[in-house]
Write an enzyme that holds these catalytic residues in place. Structure first.
Site, PDB file in Angstrom:
ATOM      1  N   LYS A  33       0.867  -0.763   0.227  1.00 40.00           N
ATOM      2  CA  LYS A  33      -0.123  -0.497   0.145  1.00 40.00           C
ATOM      3  C   LYS A  33       0.578   1.016  -0.143  1.00 40.00           C
ATOM      4  O   LYS A  33       1.554   1.513   0.808  1.00 40.00           O
ATOM      5  CB  LYS A  33      -0.639   0.071   0.789  1.00 40.00           C
ATOM      6  CG  LYS A  33      -1.590   1.121   1.652  1.00 40.00           C
ATOM      7  CD  LYS A  33      -2.792   1.357   2.585  1.00 40.00           C
ATOM      8  CE  LYS A  33      -2.089   1.766   3.335  1.00 40.00           C
ATOM      9  NZ  LYS A  33      -2.236   3.294   3.871  1.00 40.00           N
ATOM     10  N   ASP A  60      -3.304   4.681  -2.241  1.00 38.74           N
ATOM     11  CA  ASP A  60      -4.494   4.753  -0.594  1.00 38.74           C
ATOM     12  C   ASP A  60      -4.906   6.346  -0.146  1.00 38.74           C
ATOM     13  O   ASP A  60      -3.653   6.460   0.173  1.00 38.74           O
ATOM     14  CB  ASP A  60      -3.705   3.548   0.519  1.00 38.74           C
ATOM     15  CG  ASP A  60      -5.236   4.488   1.737  1.00 38.74           C
ATOM     16  OD1 ASP A  60      -5.670   5.081   1.680  1.00 38.74           O
ATOM     17  OD2 ASP A  60      -4.549   4.278   2.931  1.00 38.74           O
ATOM     18  N   LYS A  62      -7.467   8.264  -0.404  1.00 39.96           N
ATOM     19  CA  LYS A  62      -8.613   8.887  -0.220  1.00 39.96           C
ATOM     20  C   LYS A  62      -9.158   9.905  -0.735  1.00 39.96           C
ATOM     21  O   LYS A  62      -9.163  11.260  -0.136  1.00 39.96           O
ATOM     22  CB  LYS A  62      -8.135   8.324   1.285  1.00 39.96           C
ATOM     23  CG  LYS A  62      -8.199   7.516   2.052  1.00 39.96           C
ATOM     24  CD  LYS A  62      -8.304   7.873   3.495  1.00 39.96           C
ATOM     25  CE  LYS A  62      -7.193   6.675   4.083  1.00 39.96           C
ATOM     26  NZ  LYS A  62      -5.851   5.860   3.989  1.00 39.96           N
ATOM     27  N   ASP A  65     -13.670  14.896  -3.222  1.00 40.14           N
ATOM     28  CA  ASP A  65     -14.030  16.104  -3.646  1.00 40.14           C
ATOM     29  C   ASP A  65     -15.148  15.400  -3.943  1.00 40.14           C
ATOM     30  O   ASP A  65     -15.772  15.174  -3.806  1.00 40.14           O
ATOM     31  CB  ASP A  65     -12.503  16.764  -3.765  1.00 40.14           C
ATOM     32  CG  ASP A  65     -12.710  17.979  -4.168  1.00 40.14           C
ATOM     33  OD1 ASP A  65     -13.917  18.327  -5.012  1.00 40.14           O
ATOM     34  OD2 ASP A  65     -10.801  18.513  -4.062  1.00 40.14           O
ATOM     35  N   THR A 124     -10.742   3.341  11.122  1.00 39.90           N
ATOM     36  CA  THR A 124     -10.217   2.583  12.523  1.00 39.90           C
ATOM     37  C   THR A 124      -9.776   3.664  13.235  1.00 39.90           C
ATOM     38  O   THR A 124      -9.638   2.846  14.101  1.00 39.90           O
ATOM     39  CB  THR A 124      -9.684   1.649  11.644  1.00 39.90           C
ATOM     40  OG1 THR A 124      -8.218   2.298  11.275  1.00 39.90           O
ATOM     41  CG2 THR A 124     -10.207   0.703  10.699  1.00 39.90           C
ATOM     42  N   ARG A 215       2.576  -1.038  10.884  1.00 41.09           N
ATOM     43  CA  ARG A 215       3.294  -0.967  12.119  1.00 41.09           C
ATOM     44  C   ARG A 215       4.012  -2.197  12.455  1.00 41.09           C
ATOM     45  O   ARG A 215       4.686  -2.625  13.065  1.00 41.09           O
ATOM     46  CB  ARG A 215       3.066   0.088  13.101  1.00 41.09           C
ATOM     47  CG  ARG A 215       3.434   1.500  12.759  1.00 41.09           C
ATOM     48  CD  ARG A 215       2.787   2.653  13.378  1.00 41.09           C
ATOM     49  NE  ARG A 215       1.004   3.163  13.293  1.00 41.09           N
ATOM     50  CZ  ARG A 215       0.199   3.396  13.712  1.00 41.09           C
ATOM     51  NH1 ARG A 215       0.360   4.302  14.431  1.00 41.09           N
ATOM     52  NH2 ARG A 215      -1.219   3.190  13.230  1.00 41.09           N
TER      53      ARG A 215
END
Ligand code: C5P
Length: 236
Positions: A33, A60, A62, A65, A124, A215
């Site tokens: 990603k 990614d 996002k 608009d 999340t 992570r």
């Protein structure tokens, strides 16, 4: 051993650091990603390099608009060859539907495969405190289901959602809808800034089709070992 359902998040400020992790993980990881941090600093080269190295890419960014701007943005990004891209579902039905129509036409004209577009539902990282600050009257889980159904009716391939909500989304949107879940934490690992989390096996059990993990792999003392352990858990 690899598993296309595992997507490793390359949340790095430089291409050099991203390349180091990809090379270290080698054949263990096939899907990456690229998000805002890396794309805003290193740009299209990030996606092009991953594709040259036979990796799948989830871009990614996002997008959120007005319909014309999001449609134009996705059409411009399509030329990079990412396998999956995303927009915010809260841009509404017209934004998502217009974007999909324009992207499909642009892909056809360019003779390219149209990438999957998925919708971000509720991040999340949002917990009950943040949620009440937004003044919403629905519960998080009701809102996520509403947004997932809206994305499906607008022609999106799936959604990004928390693993906690995956089960209800699967029930509401049927078996072919993609459910991409960040917020994955193997048992015993740090929660960081995530709120609505689950382990890799629980997320798959709930109906997730892809797990986005950053992570827990990137910050591990042995990233390849951490990825292999997660893949083992996914396949067992
Ligand atoms: O490090 P961690 O595993 O928490 O990384 C999760 C990744 O998924 C981050 O790159 C984050 O931007 C992304 N993401 C998320 N929640 C969403 C959508 C994307 O955490 N709803």
């Amino acid at each position: 051993m690899t598993d296309d359902r595992l997507i490793v998040a390359l949340d790095f400020p430089t291409m050099a650091e991203a390349k180091d992790l990809v090379l270290e993980l080698g054949d263990t990881v096939s899907y990456y990603k690229v998000g805002m941090e890396l794309f805003y600093s290193a740009g299209p080269e990030t996606v092009l390099w991953l594709k040259e190295n036979n990796k799948k890419v989830f871009l990614d960014l996002k997008l959120h608009d007005i319909p014309n701007t999001v449609a134009g943005g996705l059409c411009s990004l399509m030329s990079l060859g990412a396998d999956m891209m995303n927009v915010h579902t809260q841009g509404g039905y017209t934004m998502m539907n217009t974007a999909m129509d324009r992207l499909r036409k642009a892909a056809e004209e360019a003779g390219r495969h149209c990438p999957d577009v998925i919708g971000v539902t509720i991040l999340t990282s949002i917990g009950e405190d943040d949620w009440s600050g937004l003044g919403e009257t629905e519960t998080i889980s009701d809102k996520v289901i509403r947004l997932a159904r809206l994305s499906q009716s607008a022609g999106l391939s799936g959604v990004v959602a928390s693993p906690v909500e995956a089960e209800n989304i699967r029930r509401s949107c049927g078996k072919d809808f993609m459910i991409v879940t960040p917020g994955i934490r193997p048992a015993g690992s740090a929660k960081d800034d995530q709120s609505r989390i689950a382990t890799p096996s629980a997320a798959l059990h709930n109906g997730a089709t892809h797990l986005v993990i950053g992570r827990p792999i990137r910050s591990a003392a042995d990233p390849k070992g951490a990825a292999l352990k997660i893949i083992n858990e996914m396949q067992s």
